[in-house]
Enzyme design. Structure first.
Site, PDB file in Angstrom:
ATOM      1  N   ARG A 181     -19.194  -6.195  22.325  1.00 49.75           N
ATOM      2  CA  ARG A 181     -19.456  -7.507  21.713  1.00 49.75           C
ATOM      3  C   ARG A 181     -19.659  -8.573  22.792  1.00 49.75           C
ATOM      4  O   ARG A 181     -20.519  -9.447  22.665  1.00 49.75           O
ATOM      5  CB  ARG A 181     -18.311  -7.890  20.765  1.00 49.75           C
ATOM      6  N   LYS A 194     -19.767 -14.797  20.305  1.00 41.40           N
ATOM      7  CA  LYS A 194     -18.420 -15.348  20.542  1.00 41.40           C
ATOM      8  C   LYS A 194     -18.522 -16.245  21.772  1.00 41.40           C
ATOM      9  O   LYS A 194     -18.227 -15.832  22.892  1.00 41.40           O
ATOM     10  CB  LYS A 194     -17.399 -14.213  20.721  1.00 41.40           C
ATOM     11  N   GLU A 232     -16.175 -16.801   6.727  1.00 38.02           N
ATOM     12  CA  GLU A 232     -14.993 -16.262   7.402  1.00 38.02           C
ATOM     13  C   GLU A 232     -14.011 -17.399   7.628  1.00 38.02           C
ATOM     14  O   GLU A 232     -14.273 -18.525   7.219  1.00 38.02           O
ATOM     15  CB  GLU A 232     -15.396 -15.635   8.735  1.00 38.02           C
TER      16      GLU A 232
HETATM   17  N1  PXG Z   1     -14.003 -14.786  13.237  1.00 36.13           N
HETATM   18  C1  PXG Z   1     -13.905 -15.666  14.257  1.00 36.13           C
HETATM   19  C2  PXG Z   1     -14.686 -16.909  14.213  1.00 36.13           C
HETATM   20  C3  PXG Z   1     -13.062 -15.373  15.341  1.00 36.13           C
HETATM   21  O1  PXG Z   1     -12.965 -16.220  16.354  1.00 36.13           O
HETATM   22  C4  PXG Z   1     -12.444 -13.292  14.251  1.00 36.13           C
HETATM   23  C5  PXG Z   1     -13.311 -13.628  13.221  1.00 36.13           C
HETATM   24  C6  PXG Z   1     -11.744 -11.977  14.217  1.00 36.13           C
HETATM   25  O2  PXG Z   1     -12.317 -11.103  15.186  1.00 36.13           O
HETATM   26  P1  PXG Z   1     -11.450  -9.986  15.929  1.00 36.13           P
HETATM   27  O3  PXG Z   1     -12.433  -9.366  16.860  1.00 36.13           O
HETATM   28  O4  PXG Z   1     -10.337 -10.681  16.673  1.00 36.13           O
HETATM   29  O5  PXG Z   1     -10.969  -9.075  14.886  1.00 36.13           O
HETATM   30  C7  PXG Z   1     -12.309 -14.169  15.344  1.00 36.13           C
HETATM   31  C8  PXG Z   1     -11.402 -13.837  16.486  1.00 36.13           C
HETATM   32  C9  PXG Z   1      -7.492 -17.419  19.657  1.00 36.13           C
HETATM   33  C10 PXG Z   1      -8.091 -16.148  19.179  1.00 36.13           C
HETATM   34  O6  PXG Z   1      -6.716 -17.377  20.606  1.00 36.13           O
HETATM   35  C11 PXG Z   1      -9.219 -16.148  18.382  1.00 36.13           C
HETATM   36  C12 PXG Z   1      -9.749 -14.948  17.945  1.00 36.13           C
HETATM   37  C13 PXG Z   1      -9.154 -13.784  18.315  1.00 36.13           C
HETATM   38  C14 PXG Z   1      -8.038 -13.800  19.137  1.00 36.13           C
HETATM   39  C15 PXG Z   1      -7.489 -14.991  19.564  1.00 36.13           C
HETATM   40  O7  PXG Z   1      -7.777 -18.465  19.093  1.00 36.13           O
HETATM   41  N2  PXG Z   1     -10.845 -14.973  17.139  1.00 36.13           N
END
Ligand code: PXG
Length: 286
Positions: free
Chosen positions: A52, A151, A184
């Protein structure tokens, strides 16, 4: 012992870990990142996270300064240097130092840094009782503007929605897309359960394709739970039998209330429970 941060091949103490103020990561949010968990010394879904990251970099035309193998070794080195067994990794790649103008070709080398730290977790209680969330008035980024599949270091869209969650006294906010469909949450993907089927918005709705979301697809297949991507409206959330969120930080977390409305039985439902248990088993076996 102060944390050790990896920047471009070297470990620095946290207080000495510095980036240029001319870095386009800070000047313009010009960069990409990953948030990754380490369970029992092992980087969880390392390959999927790096894929990703490389896809995000390609989308913003950022030449990655390291290979996936080099970044894996660097993450392992950083976790070891900080003697962590379970932790959270933030892997950031910025456009690098340039000048006070947008042109990214004037940033000769991209920079990468890695932080390994403890992670702020939700209380155990919420995993039993379920979380209260709201729907935000902030529309998720239009996929034709900045694709939510990237991301990137620009999280203002999500931060504005998070502020509404904080104002409402809840931990997460559901973001609708430009068509008014469910997209989301600010840092989590969303799922519902209805008549025994697990459903979640598809990529075309303008979402980050969460790594945890991908794990849920695999677990549903393994457990024989029907699971599909589909268009969800706010109405579908309100009448759902169960709702849960997935993310690196939250893992799998039940939702009990949306906009003050009780969802299902108002606590962690049976399918969510099965998936939470399967997720924890998967972590231990991964
Ligand atoms: N949508 C968004 C917009 C995200 O930022 C997810 C879905 C879930 O994705 P994952 O790959 O984690 O299953 C995210 C993930 C933080 C932090 O410190 C943010 C995320 C993940 C871990 C930590 O704010 N975002």
């Amino acid at each position: 012992m102060p944390l050790k941060i990896w920047i471009d091949g070297k470990l620095h103490e946290k207080t000495d870990a510095k980036l240029s103020v001319y870095d386009h990561g800070t000047l313009y949010g010009d960069g990409v990142f990953e948030g990754i968990r380490v369970y029992d010394g092992k980087i969880f879904e390392c390959e999927a996270h790096l894929k990703r990251l490389f896809d995000s970099a390609k989308a913003i035309r950022l030449a990655m300064p390291y290979t996936a193998g080099e970044l894996t070794a660097a993450m392992e080195e950083t976790v070891r240097a900080n003697s962590f067994n379970d932790c959270y990794i933030r892997l950031v790649v910025t456009r690098g130092a340039g000048y006070l103008g947008l042109n990214p070709t004037k940033c000769p080398t991209a920079s990468a840094y890695i932080i390994a730290d403890t992670i702020e977790l939700y209380s155990r209680d919420i995993y039993e009782k379920g979380m209260s969330v709201i729907t935000s008035s902030i529309i998720r980024n239009h996929p034709s503007a900045i694709s939510p599949r990237i991301k990137s270091l620009n999280y203002l869209n999500n931060i504005l929605a998070k502020i509404e969650a904080v104002d409402a006294g809840v931990s997460e906010a559901i973001m609708l897309n430009h068509m008014g469909n469910v997209a989301e949450c600010t840092a989590d993907n969303i799922f519902i359960v209805r008549d025994g089927r697990v459903r979640t918005p598809g990529t075309a709705e303008g979402i980050l394709e969460g790594i945890t979301r991908g794990v849920i697809f695999k677990l549903c297949a393994r457990l024989g739970i029907p699971c599909d991507e589909c268009v969800l409206q706010r109405h579908d959330l309100y009448i759902a039998d169960e709702c849960f969120l997935t993310g690196t930080a939250a893992e799998v977390i039940p939702v009990a209330k949306i906009d003050g409305r009780i969802i299902g039985e108002g606590k962690c439902g049976p399918t969510t429970r099965r998936l939470m248990d399967a997720f924890h088993k998967h972590i231990r076996e991964a």
